[in-house]
Design a protein around this motif. Sequence first.
Motif, PDB file in Angstrom:
ATOM      1  N   CYS A 188       0.834  -1.203   0.000  1.00 19.28           N
ATOM      2  CA  CYS A 188       0.000   0.000   0.000  1.00 19.28           C
ATOM      3  C   CYS A 188       0.869   1.253   0.000  1.00 19.28           C
ATOM      4  O   CYS A 188       0.527   2.257  -0.633  1.00 19.28           O
ATOM      5  N   ALA A 189       1.986   1.209   0.729  1.00 12.87           N
ATOM      6  CA  ALA A 189       2.883   2.360   0.763  1.00 12.87           C
ATOM      7  C   ALA A 189       3.414   2.679  -0.625  1.00 12.87           C
ATOM      8  O   ALA A 189       3.595   3.855  -0.982  1.00 12.87           O
ATOM      9  N   ASP A 190       3.668   1.668  -1.437  1.00 12.09           N
ATOM     10  CA  ASP A 190       4.111   1.897  -2.814  1.00 12.09           C
ATOM     11  C   ASP A 190       3.028   2.602  -3.626  1.00 12.09           C
ATOM     12  O   ASP A 190       3.314   3.540  -4.379  1.00 12.09           O
ATOM     13  N   LEU A 191       1.784   2.151  -3.492  1.00 12.14           N
ATOM     14  CA  LEU A 191       0.697   2.797  -4.222  1.00 12.14           C
ATOM     15  C   LEU A 191       0.545   4.251  -3.784  1.00 12.14           C
ATOM     16  O   LEU A 191       0.315   5.143  -4.612  1.00 12.14           O
ATOM     17  N   LEU A 192       0.690   4.513  -2.494  1.00  8.72           N
ATOM     18  CA  LEU A 192       0.624   5.883  -1.992  1.00  8.72           C
ATOM     19  C   LEU A 192       1.776   6.721  -2.545  1.00  8.72           C
ATOM     20  O   LEU A 192       1.594   7.898  -2.887  1.00  8.72           O
ATOM     21  N   ASP A 193       2.958   6.120  -2.624  1.00  9.39           N
ATOM     22  CA  ASP A 193       4.123   6.828  -3.136  1.00  9.39           C
ATOM     23  C   ASP A 193       3.881   7.296  -4.568  1.00  9.39           C
ATOM     24  O   ASP A 193       4.198   8.439  -4.933  1.00  9.39           O
ATOM     25  N   GLU A 194       3.318   6.431  -5.394  1.00  4.47           N
ATOM     26  CA  GLU A 194       3.039   6.768  -6.792  1.00  4.47           C
ATOM     27  C   GLU A 194       1.864   7.723  -6.901  1.00  4.47           C
ATOM     28  O   GLU A 194       1.886   8.673  -7.697  1.00  4.47           O
ATOM     29  N   LEU A 195       0.828   7.488  -6.121  1.00  2.90           N
ATOM     30  CA  LEU A 195      -0.394   8.293  -6.210  1.00  2.90           C
ATOM     31  C   LEU A 195      -0.173   9.726  -5.732  1.00  2.90           C
ATOM     32  O   LEU A 195      -0.617  10.684  -6.383  1.00  2.90           O
ATOM     33  N   LEU A 196       0.518   9.897  -4.610  1.00  3.33           N
ATOM     34  CA  LEU A 196       0.648  11.211  -3.991  1.00  3.33           C
ATOM     35  C   LEU A 196       1.885  11.976  -4.447  1.00  3.33           C
ATOM     36  O   LEU A 196       1.906  13.207  -4.410  1.00  3.33           O
ATOM     37  N   GLY A 197       2.927  11.233  -4.817  1.00 13.35           N
ATOM     38  CA  GLY A 197       4.126  11.888  -5.321  1.00 13.35           C
ATOM     39  C   GLY A 197       4.886  12.692  -4.284  1.00 13.35           C
ATOM     40  O   GLY A 197       5.582  13.653  -4.625  1.00 13.35           O
ATOM     41  N   GLU A 198       4.774  12.345  -3.019  1.00 14.54           N
ATOM     42  CA  GLU A 198       5.488  13.035  -1.958  1.00 14.54           C
ATOM     43  C   GLU A 198       5.870  12.029  -0.881  1.00 14.54           C
ATOM     44  O   GLU A 198       5.174  11.039  -0.666  1.00 14.54           O
TER      45      GLU A 198
END
Length: 341
Positions: A188-198
Amino acid sequence: MSRTTEPLRIGILSFAHPHVEAYARSLVERGIEVVGTDLPPYDAGTQRGAALAERLGIEYLDDVDAVLARAPHGVIVTAENARHRELVLAAIAAGAHVLCEKPIATEVGDALAMVDAADAAGVSLMTAYPVRFAPSFRELVARVRAGQLGEIVAVSGTNNGKIPLDRSWFTNAAAAGGGALVDHVVHCADLLDELLGEPAQEVYATTNRILHADRGVAVETGGVVSIAYPSGVIATIDCSWSQPDSAATWGGLTLEVHGTNGSMRIDPFAAHLSGYAEGGATWDAFGTDLDGLMIDEFLGAIRESRAPSPDGSVGVRTLAIVDAAKRSVRSGTPVGVLATA
């Protein structure tokens, strides 16, 4: 990096992680020459070593040095988490591009050393995050970036599965770095990294061992992680081993994104047929082969002499969230995320 036009040869170091089977099959299906080796100890009753290599249709060699002596263009590391650094550094020293199973390491310092070594050697380091290749996630990212949800304010993710007792190292803190929190937060952290870009800023986490308490497991089996980002977004991740042994599938992952103009939800593993047949409950997935798409990215990056996505830096940032979550559990308070750049 120079462009590779010759047929690719890929090495596999360790069969400890069960994902090795999907990766090896993807390589064989694509006509790639594959050589691999395994590293003991093996769990009783789990097929490993030369027997597993034969079943997967790949060549088995005696040790890591023998695999690297074949000068593979790329290496996939599917060892216990605590062994990632030594094997990745060995592959990099041999001049191979590397795909490392998640989490990239058990300590942020080890992950940074791996990224630095790859950069210095001029080879690529990729982190194994297949869920980001899901068509539903890519569509979600496109819609968020197009502004359909307005300003993102919150994200809720779940990554729940069965407790992996068939590979006992997953419940060994020294080998895995922890339990369900380590195993499941990073996707999930990877998806957040790509989605939020921060990068994440602060983490508050809580875990327990209520689930499977009768099995003598010493690591956390359930947990919730809350992550604050500099933009003000708050994300939560349920990372529990909450699927029963009798469940027809291993588990699943979902992501809900909430913005000022609306909300969207994805369930990348939802495409399936389920029911009951001879032998009990059935779950037959027919969705996109995410492991295959990830392998295609790894091979494509080697052939095209480009950086793969997600790269090692993503692995470091997502591990930093896990590191902060573990520190938060110990302290009982929110903690800052270590800077990784």
